[in-house]
Scaffold this motif. Structure first.
Motif, short mmCIF file in Angstrom:
data_model
loop_
_atom_site.label_atom_id
_atom_site.label_comp_id
_atom_site.label_asym_id
_atom_site.label_seq_id
_atom_site.Cartn_x
_atom_site.Cartn_y
_atom_site.Cartn_z
N PHE A 41 0.84 -1.21 0.00
CA PHE A 41 0.00 0.00 0.00
C PHE A 41 0.87 1.26 0.00
O PHE A 41 0.66 2.18 -0.77
CB PHE A 41 -0.91 -0.03 1.23
CG PHE A 41 -1.83 1.14 1.33
CD1 PHE A 41 -2.85 1.31 0.42
CD2 PHE A 41 -1.69 2.08 2.33
CE1 PHE A 41 -3.71 2.39 0.49
CE2 PHE A 41 -2.54 3.17 2.41
CZ PHE A 41 -3.56 3.32 1.49
N VAL B 86 -6.16 1.45 -5.18
CA VAL B 86 -5.21 1.25 -4.09
C VAL B 86 -5.95 0.94 -2.79
O VAL B 86 -5.49 0.16 -1.96
CB VAL B 86 -4.33 2.52 -3.93
CG1 VAL B 86 -3.40 2.37 -2.77
CG2 VAL B 86 -3.55 2.77 -5.21
N GLN B 87 -7.13 1.53 -2.67
CA GLN B 87 -7.88 1.30 -1.43
C GLN B 87 -8.29 -0.16 -1.23
O GLN B 87 -8.56 -0.57 -0.11
CB GLN B 87 -9.14 2.16 -1.41
CG GLN B 87 -8.85 3.60 -1.11
CD GLN B 87 -9.99 4.50 -1.58
OE1 GLN B 87 -11.11 4.05 -1.74
NE2 GLN B 87 -9.67 5.74 -1.82
N LEU C 67 -6.53 -2.52 -1.20
CA LEU C 67 -5.55 -3.12 -0.29
C LEU C 67 -6.00 -2.96 1.17
O LEU C 67 -5.82 -3.86 1.99
CB LEU C 67 -4.19 -2.43 -0.46
CG LEU C 67 -3.48 -2.78 -1.77
CD1 LEU C 67 -2.72 -1.59 -2.29
CD2 LEU C 67 -2.53 -3.93 -1.54
#
Length: 1754
Positions: free
Chosen positions: A445, A474-475, A477
């Motif tokens: 992350f 990315v979120q 993750l």
């Protein structure tokens, strides 16, 4: 194309058929190099089967593939015919205890809120219904597709892991046995061989990168030269772009392009061109060129056809493997072994790894196929699930990076499998300890967020759409991290502790990068230019909120971990503060003899950040130390002595000061970004880890400091130190006429600071801060939310913080603090606070926003006034602090605090000299109250001989020190108690003084405490008496004043009446007359009324005065005056229809003269009852039209009405209308001429009418024949024998004024236009028919509504209905005057011929196919056209009566012919009366006339009963019709509900009560008529069972039956696939509530063309099912949809409610929904009343966003 292929294909087929699966398999068994054999076979056959042309033939390809390719593999695997082999394997297999059903898109899934380990544990519907969870609290959601059912997974459920079906399979599981033992050795070997080859082949071909050549071992000898231009899906381009591009690139129609686009979207790729390389390349370049302008171009490849063929077969193979392993766990185990076996290249070379790592290169279809295979193999085999989890974790970083750069949605990425793996607690722990998963996820992350500032903090770029898209990826993750942490370990191993703390370090690194990010500085002078970026940081904070909470929960579950984590966190915080001084110089503050060193720092001048996750995490851990008592058990292990409280409180304090200053308006120039940040800081989504933790951190710091020091630092940070440290500063301050703003700002800051102190001392409902548990915390939240106003369940849930399982814990406590009020027909269920909870109300509750606080204060004061209590809102009694925080209460009695209180009270006493505010005082009073409550608690709970150190009462009784000798706080309060400018706070001050005295009494009675006597009591008593007297006096004065005013008013009224006597006389008379109209006119009740015939009751006509709503002029309705009109809405209707499949092919040629009894489509007229002058309406409508034309040039928006179709809104009530009905006097009175006494009976009358018809017809013939020779015309005239008194050349004069005639034509034409869907044409002969039809249909539909609701026929109708029916009937009766006389006569002749046969009309329908009420209305209303030429003295009334009798008899025959004569075993009353006998006789006549085709004769009683029941609706409709036509009031007996009123109706309609008498009285003519009716061919066919007919009484139409439980609807819809795109799941399945059809709405695939426009499935359906109006239920959204025409629609609240009486549109909450019958009835009533269009109109007027929706695409 097909024709060229045919011979070749046939030829191919022969070679395929010769290829036998058994032989091939036998050959393979002998082979030495099996792989080569199989590959050769595939290389030879695959390209010959697949991809033979531009379009795939899936059925044929699959059949050949099964025969030639898969067949041999199945033979090889089984060693015998697979027909026998597979069932054998299945029998040997033990059924699995796991369900593993993979969810389809839109299928309902259930999660038990009581037993699921986390919300991702779900059951399919079948397992759920068979499990214990159906009686628990559960959530129902619709699956996005791809997950699977967790039934049987013991780790997913706290209890009840098995449903009944899977429980049976658990009996023999003792130990994990190897499933291979049930397979024979050679089956294992063969399976292993074939699986290894096939799986490898599929992986190789799918991950193959070259576009125009094949892997070496698949190359063919003769290579064809055909290519495909393959278009791939992406998530960037829209459907429209793709469709447009394809039309240009490959010259296809729009339909084909839509087909291509749909397939590409569904499968991820589709070939759009087939041919040689050049041909395909050219299409590719066009597509790339066209789509690369804004974004990256669409992905297109030119691929060799044999490669595509192999890839298609590869997918087929993977599905085949998935189905084969379903036969036996042993086969599944072998496939898993093959998949996870290390390949020759070492690391990551197993087949599973290869597929996973090339995931983002594959297309959608391929991905979903292999994900399904993984799910049914690796994830269903517990041993290999672990091995797969390890592979997944090892590759985690690469998979995530692939996903972030890929552009497909999460559900199509292999990364999405994390939810299947990480949520299994045992796997998650194993991966943390063995693979260090927690650290890997956090590190991955952090790698993706690369931008940092100079201090190493995150820095986000502007939040563009692309940025947001990446950030969303990315979120995911964080979501994975949440899955890993979702279940806390009960037992910790050392290894787990070590790895978790390692992960915790990584997590602290992440938080460290967030500490202090996005710092802000106050703008002075000018407004900020660019709003700074703040969303990304808050998004990150929100996503991490649950993670931070979960990390704390993990820490809390193990003491060692907690201590280590605390030390680490403290260490990182020290680093963040880095020497802490920030280079500010130290200063010393002193007040009241205390002094403290701090640094100079101004929030309003320096940088300040709202993001402080590290200090907040430390606060959370500190509270955990207190909660778990670690702080008391192992103080030596904790670095508590190293803590520097000023350092801990510094940043949180700055943050709170920032909020205060923003509230005081000091940061206005910083724009909205700051306002938003402050909003989120307090918002329920973030506050748990932001605002709440800052308060906790301050509490932590203060509990370790001298409270005086803390208060001085706080004054300094709030920039208020000057004011309180310098005596008389306030006076100076207000005397130097300073800036109004500055005074205001300082006041607000003082208020905010006092509020902060109230929070620090009063907020102790966090377990660990105060001695409370979690439920008390939630209880308090709920009490304060409900103190504002009663709330619905969903509102309450929204206002409470959710934990990581989306639970708020509300349901467990709500019953104890609130009552539930059920909802009515609209609205929702509400929770109301129980009165006994009001005492826990704290006005300064820290989660109130400003608005909520003032609402709550108002509501609570109002409540207390209602209960006759005083309106003080004293602070509630609080629970004690935990020992670690116990010293906090000393703030209240510290010197600086007393100084602050004293100063403010002093300002209030000398209220003119200072700038102070009432809310400042209110807060001080609250603080004093808190201190008193605290002291009282201390005294009441004190142990024996224990000195209570909290001595607030003594301190406030002491006056100030020598120099300025200020009075004591107590004395000032007593002064303020009588201050006239503080009315509001009197009660509070009185409460404080009372409490003070109570405490003194306790102290006096207890021996230990020192006593300080004051004279407060006496003062208080006397002042209270004074106060009472004063109030009494004021009340008395007010009363006298009121009485005086009332007397004056009544005097004035009397004067007015005297002066205007004559006016008041008039109104009284008017009132009398209008009530008489309603009560049935001037006729004395008790007489019988007759509605028609020569004996018709004569009613004196009332003059009718009406007022125009547009010009407000009053006018009498007369024949010759200007026309007055009612706004009306005409619409086609199928509400009464018994046959929706009928369709008028060619409306221009259709003849609507006879209405079929199935009423398949009628014309309904409704009105809102508002009256206008015709010319006023014309002007109004013209202005609407002009406005519309002007608007068209400006902007094209849909209006809620369609002006081109003549629609407008009623100017008064905005009800949708499309025409106007003229108001008329009863038309019959105008046409009827003098009556002679002897009127003919029915037989004579029929004869006379028949002669007149004959005469007319022969005249017509003559005229048509002799048009050229006009001279002979006169001669012919004499030759035709005219009946006596009949003058066909007479044309009556039209009595109506021009204006009224025009309106008659207008409405007639409108009805014709709408009813037939044709262009208006006032000359058309069908206009009068449509008018009569609309009148009949509207009466029928109103009769239906009244019967369905069991209301009396002539009960109080709503006046808009009453007006509408009256006007409509009178209009229909007068319309013949503006139609051509010949046309109306012709209609009458033909209508009459259907009952009395006539040679010239042989094309009339048979008696079974005529709706008798429509026939009656048309005959009665057309008759005057004939009668006006008859001067023989037969009256209109006689005609009406005879027509009515004739039609009634025809109806009785109709009923008898179609009655279902099954015996009901009700023969007891067979000893029959005359009616029964008469009916039997009639039945026998029918029996003879039909040539004995009629069924055998049942009992007469039964027959008479079915005649009575069948004719009732007809009689009711007729009564309504003649009542409105002739204006005869209804007898009072019919005006009440209850009995069936059969006899009363017969009397009113001048029928004998024994209806069969009609036949007996007129038997001579009736027998011949009956015979002619029954002789008809159609009747014979019906009786012989060759056709059907409608039977009477017609059943009332209802909307379809909906299931009780909503999830069964969702299930039904999830099994529904789109009818057009080959078994594809529909995205928006929509249910028609009228006929129950499921439609695939809102999608390209099901669009059809309607009147030249593309419309969606629902709109198309409304035309076939509801003739333009429809009621639908959108199943996935749980929304009711009303549609009318193409441009009108609205959403309506659904009839499904959850247990809390709320609808859940969009299924967001997921509470179980159940059918609310009343709401469903309400929708049905709207439908029956034809109000759907009107409802849409109102909705669209009220909500402009509805107008912009393209309803026709739904």
């Amino acid at each position: 194309m097909a024709s060229e292929l045919e011979p070749e294909v046939q030829g191919l087929d022969r070679t395929f058929l010769e290829c036998s699966a058994e032989e091939t398999a036998g050959k393979w068994l002998q082979a030495t190099d099996l792989t080569r054999e199989v590959y050769q076979h595939l290389a030879h056959y695959v390209p010959r089967i697949y991809c033979r042309g531009p379009n795939p033939f899936p059925q044929k390809e699959d059949m050949l593939a099964q025969h030639v390719l898969l067949g041999p593999m199945e033979w090889y695997l089984c060693g015998e015919d697979p027909e026998f082999g597979f069932p054998k394997l299945e029998q040997a297999n033990k059924p699995s205890h796991l369900c593993g059903r993979v969810f389809k898109v839109g299928e309902p899934t259930y999660s038990c809120r009581d037993c699921a380990v986390d919300p991702t544990c779900v059951l399919c519907m079948e397992c759920f219904l068979g499990s214990i969870h159906r009686d628990h609290r559960y959530r129902m959601t619709t699956s996005g597709g791809g997950g699977f059912c967790d039934c049987g997974d013991t780790e997913a459920w706290k209890e009840g892991p098995y449903c009944q079906k899977h429980e049976l399979n658990t009996s023999e599981i003792e130990e994990e046995e190897d499933p291979l033992v049930r397979l024979s050795e050679d089956v294992i070997a063969r399976t292993y061989n074939i699986f290894a080859i096939m799986f490898r082949y599929a992986v190789e071909i799918l991950t193959w990168e070259k576009e125009n050549e094949l892997p070496a071992d698949l190359k063919m000898v003769e290579k064809s030269d055909t290519y495909y231009c393959m278009l791939f899906n992406d998530e960037v381009h829209t459907y429209e772009q793709v469709i447009y591009t394809l039309q240009k690139a490959v010259n296809c129609t729009q339909k084909e392009a839509i087909g291509f686009a749909t397939t590409v979207d569904r499968d991820g790729r589709r070939s759009v061109r087939y041919g040689d390389f050049q041909y395909c390349e050219q299409a590719k370049s066009v597509i790339v060129r066209n789509t690369s302008r804004q974004t990256k171009p669409l992905k297109v490849q030119v691929m060799h056809s044999s490669l595509v063929a192999h890839q298609n077969f590869g997918l087929k193979l993977l599905s085949w493997l998935g189905s084969i392993i379903g036969y036996s766990d042993g086969l599944r185990r072998i496939l898993c072994q093959v998949g996870l076996q290390e390949g020759p290249d070492g690391e990551n070379s197993s087949l599973v790894d290869r597929l996973m790592l090339s995931d983002s290169k594959l297309w959608k279809g391929a991905r979903s196929v292999y994900h399904q295979l993984f799910m049914s193999s690796l994830l269903m085999d517990l041993k290999y699930k672990k091995l797969f989890a390890v592979r997944f974790a090892k590759n985690y970083e690469r998979l995530q990076s692939d996903y972030v750069t890929d552009d497909h949605d999460r559900e199509f990425s292999v990364a999405d499998l994390s939810v299947q793996i990480f949520t299994v607690p045992s796997l998650a722990r194993m991966l943390i300890t063995e693979e260090n998963l927690m650290t890997i996820i956090i590190k991955t992350f952090m790698d993706h967020l690369r931008h940092r500032d100079g201090q190493g903090r995150f820095q986000f770029e502007r939040y563009t759409a692309l940025q947001a898209f990446k950030f969303r990826r990315v979120q995911s993750l964080i979501l994975d991290l949440k899955y890993v942490l979702i279940s806390r370990p009960a037992v910790w191993s050392d290894e787990l502790r070590h790895k978790f703390l390692e992960g915790f370090d990584a997590f602290l690194e992440l938080l460290k990068c967030m500490q202090g990010m996005d710092p802000i500085t106050r703008q002075v002078g000018q407004h900020i230019e660019m709003e700074p970026e703040w969303e990304a940081a808050f998004t990150l904070q929100m996503k991490l909120t649950h993670i931070i909470s979960m990390v704390q929960d993990w820490c809390a579950s193990d003491e060692k971990v907690l201590i280590e984590a605390y030390k680490k966190c403290l260490g990182v915080l020290m680093q963040c503060h880095g020497g802490f001084t920030d280079g500010e110089q130290p200063i010393t503050l002193s007040i009241c003899g205390h002094s403290v060193e701090t640094i100079r720092y101004c929030v309003s001048q320096e940088k300040v950040s709202i993001h402080l996750p590290v200090s907040r995490l430390l606060a959370g851990l500190h509270v955990l130390l207190s909660r778990s008592e670690v702080a008391y058990k192992f103080p030596e292990l904790l670095p508590l002595s190293e803590l520097s409280p000023p350092m801990l409180i510094e940043h949180p304090l700055r943050c709170l000061v920032l909020c205060a200053q923003v509230h005081a308006g000091m940061w206005r120039r910083n724009g909205f970004s700051l306002v938003n940040q402050i909003y989120y800081y307090h918002n329920v989504k973030c506050r748990r880890e932001m605002f709440d933790k800052d308060i906790m951190m301050l509490q932590t710091g203060v509990s370790m400091m001298d409270p005086n020091h803390f208060l001085m630092i706080m004054l300094s940070r709030f920039e208020l130190y000057q004011i309180f440290s310098t005596p008389d500063y306030g006076k100076r301050f207000s005397s130097e006429i300073t800036h109004k703003d500055v005074i205001q700002q300082n006041n607000t800051l003082i208020e905010e600071m006092l509020y902060l102190i109230i929070m620090l001392v009063g907020e102790r409902f966090i377990p660990g801060v105060g001695q409370v548990n979690a439920t008390e915390e939630i209880k308090r939240e709920i009490i304060h939310q409900l103190s504002i106003k009663p709330m619905a369940h969903s509102e309450l849930v929204k206002s409470l913080p959710e934990d990581e399982n989306k639970e708020t814990g509300m349901e467990n406590v709500i019953e104890t603090v609130a009552h539930f009020k059920k909802p009515g027909l609209t609205g929702r269920g509400m929770y109301e606070l129980k009165p006994e909870c009001a005492k826990e109300f704290n006005l300064y509750f820290y989660h109130f926003s400003r608005a909520e606080q003032s609402k709550a204060e108002e509501a609570q004061r109002k409540l207390r006034r209602q209960n006759r209590e005083d309106t003080a809102l004293p602070p509630p009694v609080l629970p004690p602090f935990c020992p670690l925080f116990a010293s906090l209460v000393n703030i209240l009695q510290s010197d600086v605090m007393l100084c602050i209180m004293g100063t403010i009270l002093q300002w209030a006493v000398e209220h003119n000299g200072y700038a102070w505010s009432e809310s400042m005082l209110q807060r001080v009073l609250h603080l004093i109250g808190m201190a008193l409550q605290e002291e009282k608690q201390h005294l009441e709970n004190a142990m024996e001989e224990h000195v209570v150190t909290f001595t607030f009462t003594q301190k406030i009784s002491k006056p100030g020190e020598a120099p300025n000798n200020s009075p004591s706080i107590l004395a000032m309060l007593e002064t303020l108690q009588n201050a006239p400018y503080l009315e509001v706070h009197k009660d509070m001050i009185r409460w404080i003084l009372k409490t003070f005295n109570a405490i003194k009494k306790i102290r006096e009675s207890s021996p230990t405490s020192p006593v300080a006597e004051t004279e407060g009591t006496i003062m208080e008593e006397s002042s209270r008496d004074k106060d009472k007297a004063e109030r009494k006096r004021k009340a008395e004065i007010a009363r006298l004043r009121r009485e005086k005013i009332m007397a004056q008013m009544s005097e004035m009224q009397r004067h007015f009446i005297d002066e205007n006597k004559e006016l008041f006389q008039q109104t009284l008379e008017l009132d009398g007359s209008s009530s008489a109209v309603l009560d049935s006119g001037p006729v004395v009740s008790g007489t019988t009324f007759t509605a028609l015939g020569p004996a018709q009751t004569q009613v004196s006509e009332h003059r009718q005065f009406v007022t125009c709503i547009l010009c407000q002029e009053e006018q009498e309705v007369k024949v010759e005056s200007k026309a007055m009109v009612l706004a009306a809405f005409v619409q086609r209707s199928t509400v009464l229809s018994k046959n929706r499949s009928k369709f008028i092919q060619d409306p221009e040629k259709y003849d609507p003269l006879f209405m079929h009894p199935d009423l398949s489509c009628g014309t309904h007229t409704g009105s809102c009852g508002h009256i206008m002058h015709a010319h006023c309406w014309q002007r109004y409508f013209d202005s609407v039209q002009n406005k519309e034309q002007r608007r068209q040039q400006r902007l094209r928006l849909h209006m809620s009405y369609d002006v081109e179709n003549g629609e407008f809104l009623c100017p008064l009530c905005e009800c949708l209308s499309n025409t106007v009905i003229p108001l008329l006097l009863p038309p019959r009175n105008i046409f009827s001429r003098l009556n002679f006494s002897d009127q003919p009976n029915l037989t004579q009358w029929i004869r006379i009418i028949s002669q007149q018809i004959k005469a007319l017809q022969s005249l017509r013939k003559e005229e048509n024949a002799s048009i050229p020779a006009s001279s002979e015309n006169s001669k012919n005239m004499e030759e035709v024998e005219l009946p006596q008194g009949f003058r066909p050349d007479f044309h009556p004069q039209n009595p109506y004024s021009e204006n009224i005639k025009e309106m008659l034509t207008t409405f007639g034409t409108a009805t014709y236009k709408v009813g037939l869907k044709v262009h208006p044409n006032e000359e058309d002969p069908r206009v009068p028919i449509m008018c009569w039809g609309s009148c009949a249909y509207t009466i029928q539909s109103i009769e239906r509504i009244l019967s369905d609701e069991d209301k009396p026929l002539f009960g109080p109708l709503p006046c808009r209905l009453d007006d509408c029916l009256r006007s409509l009937t009178r209009f229909a009766a007068a319309h013949w005057t503006v139609a051509s006389l010949l046309v109306v006569q012709r209609h009458f002749c033909k209508l009459f011929a259907s009952l009395v046969p006539n040679d010239s009309h042989d094309d009339v329908p048979c008696i079974l196919d005529i709706d008798m009420f429509h026939l009656l209305v048309s005959l009665v209303l057309a008759f005057p056209a004939l009668q006006c030429q008859d001067f023989s003295g037969i009256s209109l009334g006689t005609g009406d009566l005879h027509i009515f009798h004739l039609v009634t008899m025809a109806h009785i025959v109709q009923i008898l012919l179609t009655s279902c004569t099954e015996e009901n075993g009700m023969d007891q009353e067979n000893l029959t009366g005359e009616e029964e006998l008469a009916t039997l006789t009639l039945y026998k006549i029918l029996h003879q006339c039909t040539g004995s085709a009629l069924k055998e004769i049942p009992s007469g009683w039964h027959l008479w009963r079915s005649v009575r029941a069948g004719i009732m609706p007809f009689l009711k409709c007729s009564a309504l019709f003649f009542h409105y036509l002739n204006g005869v009031p209804a007898p009072s007996d019919i005006q009440v509900s209850g009995a069936s009123h059969f006899e009363h109706l017969c009397n009113y309609l001048s029928l004998p009560t024994n209806l069969i008498c009609l036949f007996q009285e007129n038997s001579e003519i009736m027998n011949s008529l009956i015979e002619s009716w029954c002789r008809n061919n159609e009747v014979k066919q019906y009786l012989e069972g060759e056709r059907d007919a409608v039977s009477y009484p017609r059943e009332s139409n209802k909307l379809i039956d909906l299931p009780e439980d909503y999830s069964s609807l969702i299930n039904q819809a999830s099994n529904f696939s789109c009818p057009k795109s080959g078994g594809d799941k529909s995205r928006a399945p929509t249910l028609c509530l009228v006929c129950g059809t499921l439609l695939c709405s809102q999608s390209y695939c099901c669009q059809t063309e309607l009147e030249g426009e593309d419309v969606g499935a629902c709109t198309a359906h409304t035309y076939s099912c509801g003739s333009g109006a429809g009621i639908f239920l959108r199943v996935r959204e749980c929304q009711v949809l009303f549609l009318a025409g193409k441009t009108k629609g609205c959403f309506y609240s659904p009839p499904y409610l959850d247990d809390y009486g709320e609808t859940d549109q969009g299924l967001r909450r997921g509470n179980p929904l159940h059918l609310c019958r009343d709401r469903f009835k309400k929708i049905q009533k709207l439908w029956h009343q034809h109000s759907i269009t009107e409802e849409i109109g109102h909705a669209q007027e009220a909500n402009q966003t509805l107008v912009g929706i393209d309803w026709q695409h739904l």
